[in-house]
Design an enzyme around this catalytic site. Sequence first.
Site, PDB file in Angstrom:
ATOM      1  N   ASP A  12      84.150  25.077 -15.653  1.00  0.00           N
ATOM      2  CA  ASP A  12      83.516  26.089 -16.517  1.00  0.00           C
ATOM      3  C   ASP A  12      84.556  27.141 -16.875  1.00  0.00           C
ATOM      4  OD1 ASP A  12      81.403  27.513 -17.876  1.00  0.00           O
ATOM      5  OD2 ASP A  12      81.328  28.904 -16.204  1.00  0.00           O
ATOM      6  N   SER A  13      84.235  27.946 -17.883  1.00  0.00           N
ATOM      7  CA  SER A  13      85.142  29.033 -18.253  1.00  0.00           C
ATOM      8  C   SER A  13      85.240  30.068 -17.127  1.00  0.00           C
ATOM      9  CB  SER A  13      84.622  29.714 -19.524  1.00  0.00           C
ATOM     10  OG  SER A  13      83.332  30.247 -19.278  1.00  0.00           O
ATOM     11  N   CYS A  75      79.663  23.669 -18.663  1.00  0.00           N
ATOM     12  CA  CYS A  75      79.820  24.748 -19.642  1.00  0.00           C
ATOM     13  C   CYS A  75      79.280  24.214 -20.963  1.00  0.00           C
ATOM     14  CB  CYS A  75      81.311  25.077 -19.765  1.00  0.00           C
ATOM     15  SG  CYS A  75      81.692  26.280 -21.044  1.00  0.00           S
ATOM     16  N   GLU A 160      80.415  37.996 -15.969  1.00  0.00           N
ATOM     17  CA  GLU A 160      81.823  37.958 -15.555  1.00  0.00           C
ATOM     18  C   GLU A 160      82.273  39.315 -15.013  1.00  0.00           C
ATOM     19  OE1 GLU A 160      84.365  35.383 -15.571  1.00  0.00           O
ATOM     20  OE2 GLU A 160      82.603  34.106 -15.692  1.00  0.00           O
ATOM     21  N   CYS A 194      73.358  28.180 -21.465  1.00  0.00           N
ATOM     22  CA  CYS A 194      74.671  28.660 -21.015  1.00  0.00           C
ATOM     23  C   CYS A 194      74.586  28.733 -19.502  1.00  0.00           C
ATOM     24  CB  CYS A 194      74.971  30.032 -21.599  1.00  0.00           C
ATOM     25  SG  CYS A 194      76.461  30.778 -20.876  1.00  0.00           S
ATOM     26  N   HIS A 196      76.054  30.420 -17.383  1.00  0.00           N
ATOM     27  CA  HIS A 196      76.100  31.754 -16.776  1.00  0.00           C
ATOM     28  C   HIS A 196      74.705  32.385 -16.677  1.00  0.00           C
ATOM     29  CE1 HIS A 196      80.439  31.656 -17.483  1.00  0.00           C
ATOM     30  NE2 HIS A 196      80.580  32.849 -16.943  1.00  0.00           N
TER      31      HIS A 196
HETATM   32  N1  DGL Z   1      79.180  29.136 -19.095  1.00  0.00           N
HETATM   33  C1  DGL Z   1      79.559  28.736 -20.375  1.00  0.00           C
HETATM   34  C2  DGL Z   1      78.477  28.067 -21.155  1.00  0.00           C
HETATM   35  O1  DGL Z   1      77.662  27.401 -20.554  1.00  0.00           O
HETATM   36  C3  DGL Z   1      80.539  29.524 -21.166  1.00  0.00           C
HETATM   37  C4  DGL Z   1      80.368  30.959 -21.287  1.00  0.00           C
HETATM   38  C5  DGL Z   1      81.543  31.627 -21.963  1.00  0.00           C
HETATM   39  O2  DGL Z   1      82.663  31.490 -21.452  1.00  0.00           O
HETATM   40  O3  DGL Z   1      81.323  32.280 -22.984  1.00  0.00           O
HETATM   41  O4  DGL Z   1      78.417  28.144 -22.357  1.00  0.00           O
END
Ligand code: DGL
Length: 275
Positions: A12-13, A75, A160, A194, A196
Amino acid sequence: MANDIGPIGVFDSGYGGLTILRQIRSLMPQYDFLYLGDNARAPYGERSFEVVYEFTRQAVRYLFQQGCHLIILACNTASAKALRTIQQVDLKKIDPKRRVLGVIRPTVEVVGSLSKTRHVGIMATDGTIRSKTYELEIAKQSPDIKVTGEACPMWVPLVENDEYDSPGADYFVRERIESLLSRDPLIDNVILGCTHYPLLLGKIQKFMPEGVNIIEQGGYVAQSLKDYLSRHPEIEERVTKGGSVRLLTTERAELFQEKATIFMGEALNAERVQL
Ligand code: DGL
């Protein structure tokens, strides 16, 4: 890339993919996992197609070099913008026997059976919404469903930057939910598109009206991975089974370790790496 056996890679990012890893690990604790968070370059959400593809390709190569034969792009932004090209172009060049899977398809598969009104909302990063991947995938499975996407550009930075529990986050969570539901009041299911966003779940639940079901991806992705491994013994036998988790981040290891330990509910070490 000589190893012929290794852990399952999860990418993931940043921290978001831990919401997927936690569910996969609780369903399949026997496997070894190698998690990579590109925290130094997160968020990916507003980056261009080319940049997300390039960063994701670097991460995939890195995890392959560490011995992974199977990688989950935990992600949505990377799944939406890079997965197809990696599967169709890069894997052929790198090693056609290795596999990279995403998180969007397993999520979309359940929507048809959950929505009664046939109106579904997607909350995701700007990149995922703009890619229209959810619309396209849902149209393949359930063409009668009307999909409305809402980009939530502030939500990943809140996670984050450790602000996901703060009172200030309420404003940003509430305004996006209200915006989505004002655009289509018939929505009865909202996909958190997402990885996150489950970290903001308490606040999302607080502002989501009763009767609107919130779809979290983790459980569905974990079940779909389990099914995949049972259908593909040639991949399953290339995954090591020691029950371990190793965490890698491109930013500060101590910070990652601290957050991951709280989030995963077990003491974990993190190492800093450069892609
Ligand atoms: N967690 C990621 C997603 O599912 C990426 C979030 C990001 O880096 O903007 O899209």
